[in-house]
Design a protein around this motif. Structure first.
Motif, PDB file in Angstrom:
ATOM      1  N   ASN A 153      38.632  83.262   8.740  1.00  0.00           N
ATOM      2  CA  ASN A 153      37.934  83.800  10.021  1.00  0.00           C
ATOM      3  C   ASN A 153      38.526  83.438  11.310  1.00  0.00           C
ATOM      4  O   ASN A 153      38.134  82.432  12.047  1.00  0.00           O
ATOM      5  CB  ASN A 153      36.458  83.596   9.966  1.00  0.00           C
ATOM      6  N   PRO A 154      39.646  83.757  11.601  1.00  0.00           N
ATOM      7  CA  PRO A 154      40.215  83.300  13.025  1.00  0.00           C
ATOM      8  C   PRO A 154      39.647  83.262  14.256  1.00  0.00           C
ATOM      9  O   PRO A 154      39.421  82.510  14.887  1.00  0.00           O
ATOM     10  CB  PRO A 154      41.573  84.253  12.942  1.00  0.00           C
ATOM     11  N   ALA A 155      38.587  84.409  14.537  1.00  0.00           N
ATOM     12  CA  ALA A 155      37.695  84.316  15.606  1.00  0.00           C
ATOM     13  C   ALA A 155      36.687  83.225  15.624  1.00  0.00           C
ATOM     14  O   ALA A 155      36.631  82.381  16.545  1.00  0.00           O
ATOM     15  CB  ALA A 155      37.121  85.681  15.729  1.00  0.00           C
ATOM     16  N   GLU A 156      36.197  82.941  14.568  1.00  0.00           N
ATOM     17  CA  GLU A 156      35.182  81.841  14.444  1.00  0.00           C
ATOM     18  C   GLU A 156      36.017  80.532  14.376  1.00  0.00           C
ATOM     19  O   GLU A 156      35.571  79.681  15.023  1.00  0.00           O
ATOM     20  CB  GLU A 156      34.487  81.927  13.188  1.00  0.00           C
ATOM     21  N   ALA A 157      36.975  80.262  13.786  1.00  0.00           N
ATOM     22  CA  ALA A 157      38.029  79.139  13.912  1.00  0.00           C
ATOM     23  C   ALA A 157      38.466  78.837  15.091  1.00  0.00           C
ATOM     24  O   ALA A 157      38.287  77.735  15.590  1.00  0.00           O
ATOM     25  CB  ALA A 157      39.071  79.497  12.857  1.00  0.00           C
ATOM     26  N   ARG A 158      38.824  79.766  16.172  1.00  0.00           N
ATOM     27  CA  ARG A 158      39.233  79.804  17.311  1.00  0.00           C
ATOM     28  C   ARG A 158      38.086  78.982  18.133  1.00  0.00           C
ATOM     29  O   ARG A 158      38.224  78.064  18.943  1.00  0.00           O
ATOM     30  CB  ARG A 158      39.621  80.858  18.198  1.00  0.00           C
ATOM     31  N   ARG A 159      36.691  79.874  17.858  1.00  0.00           N
ATOM     32  CA  ARG A 159      35.822  79.192  18.740  1.00  0.00           C
ATOM     33  C   ARG A 159      35.202  77.979  18.565  1.00  0.00           C
ATOM     34  O   ARG A 159      34.947  77.047  19.502  1.00  0.00           O
ATOM     35  CB  ARG A 159      34.664  80.154  18.497  1.00  0.00           C
ATOM     36  N   ARG A 194      38.035  75.313  19.924  1.00  0.00           N
ATOM     37  CA  ARG A 194      38.105  75.212  21.673  1.00  0.00           C
ATOM     38  C   ARG A 194      36.668  74.484  21.967  1.00  0.00           C
ATOM     39  O   ARG A 194      36.885  73.501  22.753  1.00  0.00           O
ATOM     40  CB  ARG A 194      37.623  76.860  21.956  1.00  0.00           C
ATOM     41  N   ALA A 195      35.729  74.550  21.024  1.00  0.00           N
ATOM     42  CA  ALA A 195      34.538  73.702  21.374  1.00  0.00           C
ATOM     43  C   ALA A 195      34.760  72.240  21.027  1.00  0.00           C
ATOM     44  O   ALA A 195      34.366  71.483  21.749  1.00  0.00           O
ATOM     45  CB  ALA A 195      33.411  73.985  20.478  1.00  0.00           C
ATOM     46  N   SER A 196      35.600  72.446  19.915  1.00  0.00           N
ATOM     47  CA  SER A 196      36.075  70.652  19.637  1.00  0.00           C
ATOM     48  C   SER A 196      36.811  70.017  20.732  1.00  0.00           C
ATOM     49  O   SER A 196      36.696  68.960  20.920  1.00  0.00           O
ATOM     50  CB  SER A 196      36.814  70.774  18.249  1.00  0.00           C
ATOM     51  N   ILE A 197      37.793  70.860  20.998  1.00  0.00           N
ATOM     52  CA  ILE A 197      38.723  70.484  22.101  1.00  0.00           C
ATOM     53  C   ILE A 197      37.919  69.826  23.520  1.00  0.00           C
ATOM     54  O   ILE A 197      38.067  68.788  24.032  1.00  0.00           O
ATOM     55  CB  ILE A 197      39.760  71.456  22.714  1.00  0.00           C
ATOM     56  N   ALA A 198      36.824  70.762  23.721  1.00  0.00           N
ATOM     57  CA  ALA A 198      36.056  70.434  25.055  1.00  0.00           C
ATOM     58  C   ALA A 198      35.265  69.222  24.786  1.00  0.00           C
ATOM     59  O   ALA A 198      35.108  68.126  25.389  1.00  0.00           O
ATOM     60  CB  ALA A 198      34.932  71.425  25.025  1.00  0.00           C
ATOM     61  N   LEU A 199      34.713  68.993  23.474  1.00  0.00           N
ATOM     62  CA  LEU A 199      33.979  67.928  23.167  1.00  0.00           C
ATOM     63  C   LEU A 199      34.972  66.702  23.222  1.00  0.00           C
ATOM     64  O   LEU A 199      34.324  65.458  23.706  1.00  0.00           O
ATOM     65  CB  LEU A 199      33.210  67.916  21.827  1.00  0.00           C
ATOM     66  N   ARG A 219      41.445  65.184  20.156  1.00  0.00           N
ATOM     67  CA  ARG A 219      41.767  66.246  20.896  1.00  0.00           C
ATOM     68  C   ARG A 219      43.003  66.997  20.288  1.00  0.00           C
ATOM     69  O   ARG A 219      43.418  67.997  20.143  1.00  0.00           O
ATOM     70  CB  ARG A 219      41.950  66.131  22.317  1.00  0.00           C
ATOM     71  N   ALA A 220      43.962  65.913  20.117  1.00  0.00           N
ATOM     72  CA  ALA A 220      45.301  66.550  19.342  1.00  0.00           C
ATOM     73  C   ALA A 220      45.179  67.159  18.240  1.00  0.00           C
ATOM     74  O   ALA A 220      45.973  68.186  17.856  1.00  0.00           O
ATOM     75  CB  ALA A 220      46.317  64.947  19.327  1.00  0.00           C
ATOM     76  N   ALA A 221      44.384  66.668  17.180  1.00  0.00           N
ATOM     77  CA  ALA A 221      44.277  67.179  16.085  1.00  0.00           C
ATOM     78  C   ALA A 221      43.701  68.768  16.126  1.00  0.00           C
ATOM     79  O   ALA A 221      44.189  69.470  15.503  1.00  0.00           O
ATOM     80  CB  ALA A 221      43.285  66.563  15.208  1.00  0.00           C
ATOM     81  N   SER A 222      42.669  68.928  17.109  1.00  0.00           N
ATOM     82  CA  SER A 222      42.388  70.167  17.308  1.00  0.00           C
ATOM     83  C   SER A 222      43.038  71.143  17.823  1.00  0.00           C
ATOM     84  O   SER A 222      43.480  72.310  17.591  1.00  0.00           O
ATOM     85  CB  SER A 222      41.014  70.040  18.183  1.00  0.00           C
ATOM     86  N   LEU A 223      43.982  70.589  18.908  1.00  0.00           N
ATOM     87  CA  LEU A 223      45.076  71.317  19.595  1.00  0.00           C
ATOM     88  C   LEU A 223      46.028  71.941  18.598  1.00  0.00           C
ATOM     89  O   LEU A 223      46.796  73.007  18.467  1.00  0.00           O
ATOM     90  CB  LEU A 223      45.787  70.497  20.544  1.00  0.00           C
ATOM     91  N   HIS A 224      46.310  70.919  17.597  1.00  0.00           N
ATOM     92  CA  HIS A 224      47.306  71.299  16.664  1.00  0.00           C
ATOM     93  C   HIS A 224      46.727  72.527  15.586  1.00  0.00           C
ATOM     94  O   HIS A 224      47.625  73.500  15.505  1.00  0.00           O
ATOM     95  CB  HIS A 224      47.585  70.191  15.681  1.00  0.00           C
ATOM     96  N   GLN A 225      45.457  72.171  14.997  1.00  0.00           N
ATOM     97  CA  GLN A 225      45.143  73.359  14.299  1.00  0.00           C
ATOM     98  C   GLN A 225      44.948  74.590  15.121  1.00  0.00           C
ATOM     99  O   GLN A 225      45.184  75.725  14.622  1.00  0.00           O
ATOM    100  CB  GLN A 225      43.509  72.761  13.832  1.00  0.00           C
ATOM    101  N   LEU A 226      44.513  74.607  16.328  1.00  0.00           N
ATOM    102  CA  LEU A 226      44.350  75.958  17.250  1.00  0.00           C
ATOM    103  C   LEU A 226      45.845  76.743  17.393  1.00  0.00           C
ATOM    104  O   LEU A 226      46.041  77.688  17.490  1.00  0.00           O
ATOM    105  CB  LEU A 226      43.600  75.686  18.384  1.00  0.00           C
ATOM    106  N   ALA A 227      46.844  75.799  17.466  1.00  0.00           N
ATOM    107  CA  ALA A 227      48.071  76.281  17.728  1.00  0.00           C
ATOM    108  C   ALA A 227      48.503  76.993  16.594  1.00  0.00           C
ATOM    109  O   ALA A 227      49.406  77.918  16.647  1.00  0.00           O
ATOM    110  CB  ALA A 227      49.181  75.181  18.109  1.00  0.00           C
ATOM    111  N   TYR A 238      49.859  80.841  16.114  1.00  0.00           N
ATOM    112  CA  TYR A 238      50.923  81.083  15.562  1.00  0.00           C
ATOM    113  C   TYR A 238      50.885  82.065  14.302  1.00  0.00           C
ATOM    114  O   TYR A 238      51.604  83.079  14.303  1.00  0.00           O
ATOM    115  CB  TYR A 238      51.729  79.748  15.259  1.00  0.00           C
ATOM    116  N   GLU A 239      49.968  81.756  13.296  1.00  0.00           N
ATOM    117  CA  GLU A 239      49.888  82.574  12.228  1.00  0.00           C
ATOM    118  C   GLU A 239      49.268  84.091  12.342  1.00  0.00           C
ATOM    119  O   GLU A 239      49.687  84.927  11.839  1.00  0.00           O
ATOM    120  CB  GLU A 239      48.956  81.763  11.183  1.00  0.00           C
ATOM    121  N   GLN A 240      48.418  84.245  13.594  1.00  0.00           N
ATOM    122  CA  GLN A 240      47.855  85.373  13.875  1.00  0.00           C
ATOM    123  C   GLN A 240      48.794  86.096  15.001  1.00  0.00           C
ATOM    124  O   GLN A 240      48.315  87.197  15.420  1.00  0.00           O
ATOM    125  CB  GLN A 240      46.568  84.924  14.599  1.00  0.00           C
TER     126      GLN A 240
END
Length: 286
Positions: A4-10, A13-18, A28-36, A40-42
Motif C-alpha cells: 500500500n504505497p500511499a499508506e507507506a509514504r504517509r 514521512r511521519a517517521s522522518i518528522a518524528l 531518519r536515514a533509515a526512513s529516508l532510505h525506505q521512502l526513496a 523509485y519502485e513506484q
C-alpha cells in the motif's frame, strides 16, 4: 507496508518528522532510505533522486561510508535510467573510490559494470569493453556466478553493437543456459531479448519473434514493465515491417503506456515509433 504505497509514504514521512524532532539521525536515514526505495519502485524518479541526495548528506554526517556508497549506487542507476549520463558517470567514479576505501570487491565489480553500461550507451565501446572485462575478472575472482553472468551479458551487448554477431550469439546462448540454472528469470529474459535482436538482423524473423514473445512473457511474470515495454516495442516494429499492422499498433501503444507509467525517458522515443507505425497502418488500409 509497501503493498500500500500511499499508506507507506504517509507513515515514513511521519517517521522522518518524528526522528528529526528527536534528533535520531540514524532513524531518519533509515526512513529516508525506505521512502526513496518506494518512490523509485513506484516510478517517481525525481522524488527518489531528491530523497537520495538528502540521504547521502545524512550518511556523510553519520560517517556511514557503506550507507553512502549504497545510496550513490542507486542514485547513479536512476540518473543513468533517466538519460543523465554525465551525472551518472560522475557519481560512479565517486562510488568506485568509495567502495575501494571500503575494500568491497563486489561493490567495485557492480560499479565498474554500471560505468561500462553508461560508456556503452554513449558509444564509447572500447572503454565499455575494458570496464566490463574488469568487472568480469572481479566477479570470477569472487566466484560470483550471477554477477559474472550480468557482466557477460553487457559484454555480449557490446560485441553485438560492434558487429561481432557470432561472438555475441555465442555469449548469449551460454548465458541463457546459465541464467536458467541460476533461476535468474529477468537475466534470462534480457538475454532472449538481445538474441532476438541479432536474429532479426540476420533476417531470422520467425526465431526473433519466438524469442521476443518468450522474453515478454517472462517480463510480465516478473513485473519488469521496462523490459516488457522494450520487447513489445521491438515486436511492434517487426510486425509493422511484415504488414501486421493491427498487432503492431496494439503492441506499441501498450509499450508507450507502460513506459509512461514508470516515468521512463524512453517513452518519448516509443511515441515517435508509435506515430510512424500508425502512419504506416493508415496508409496500409487498416
Amino acid at each position: 507496508d509497501q503493498s500500500n504505497p500511499a499508506e507507506a509514504r504517509r507513515l515514513l514521512r511521519a517517521s522522518i518528522a518524528l526522528t528529526e524532532e528527536l534528533g535520531d539521525r540514524q532513524g531518519r536515514a533509515a526512513s529516508l532510505h525506505q521512502l526513496a526505495m518506494i518512490e523509485y519502485e513506484q516510478g517517481n524518479p525525481a522524488e527518489a533522486r531528491r530523497l537520495l541526495r538528502e540521504l547521502i548528506i545524512a550518511f556523510e554526517e553519520l560517517g556511514d561510508r557503506r550507507g553512502r556508497a549504497t545510496s550513490l549506487h542507486l542514485l547513479a542507476s536512476i540518473e543513468s535510467g533517466q538519460g543523465n549520463s554525465t551525472e551518472a558517470r560522475r557519481l560512479l567514479r565517486e562510488l568506485i573510490l568509495a567502495v575501494e576505501e571500503l575494500g568491497s570487491r563486489r561493490g567495485q565489480a557492480a560499479s565498474l559494470l554500471l560505468l561500462a553500461i553508461i560508456e556503452h550507451d554513449q558509444g564509447n565501446l572500447e572503454e565499455a569493453r575494458r570496464l566490463v572485462r574488469e568487472s568480469i575478472a572481479v566477479e570470477e575472482e569472487l566466484g560470483n556466478r550471477l554477477g559474472r553472468a550480468v557482466s557477460l551479458h553487457e559484454l555480449a551487448s557490446i560485441e553485438h553493437d560492434q558487429g561481432n554477431l557470432n561472438e555475441a550469439r555465442r555469449l548469449l546462448r551460454e548465458l541463457i543456459v546459465v541464467t536458467r540454472e541460476l533461476g535468474n528469470r529477468q537475466g534470462r529474459a534480457a538475454c532472449l531479448h538481445e538474441l532476438a535482436s541479432i536474429e532479426r538482423e540476420q533476417r531470422n524473423t520467425a526465431e526473433a519473434r519466438r524469442l521476443w514473445e518468450e522474453s515478454i512473457e517472462i517480463e510480465k511474470e516478473t513485473g519488469n514493465l521496462d523490459g516488457m515495454a522494450t520487447g513489445l516495442s521491438m515486436l511492434a516494429q517487426l510486425n509493422s515491417a511484415e504488414g501486421r499492422f493491427e498487432e503492431a499498433v496494439a503492441q506499441i501503444r501498450e509499450a508507450v503506456r507502460l513506459l509512461e507509467r514508470i516515468g521512463s525517458f524512453k517513452a518519448a522515443m516509443a511515441k515517435e515509433i508509435q506515430t510512424a507505425i500508425e502512419s504506416l497502418a493508415a496508409r496500409g488500409g487498416m
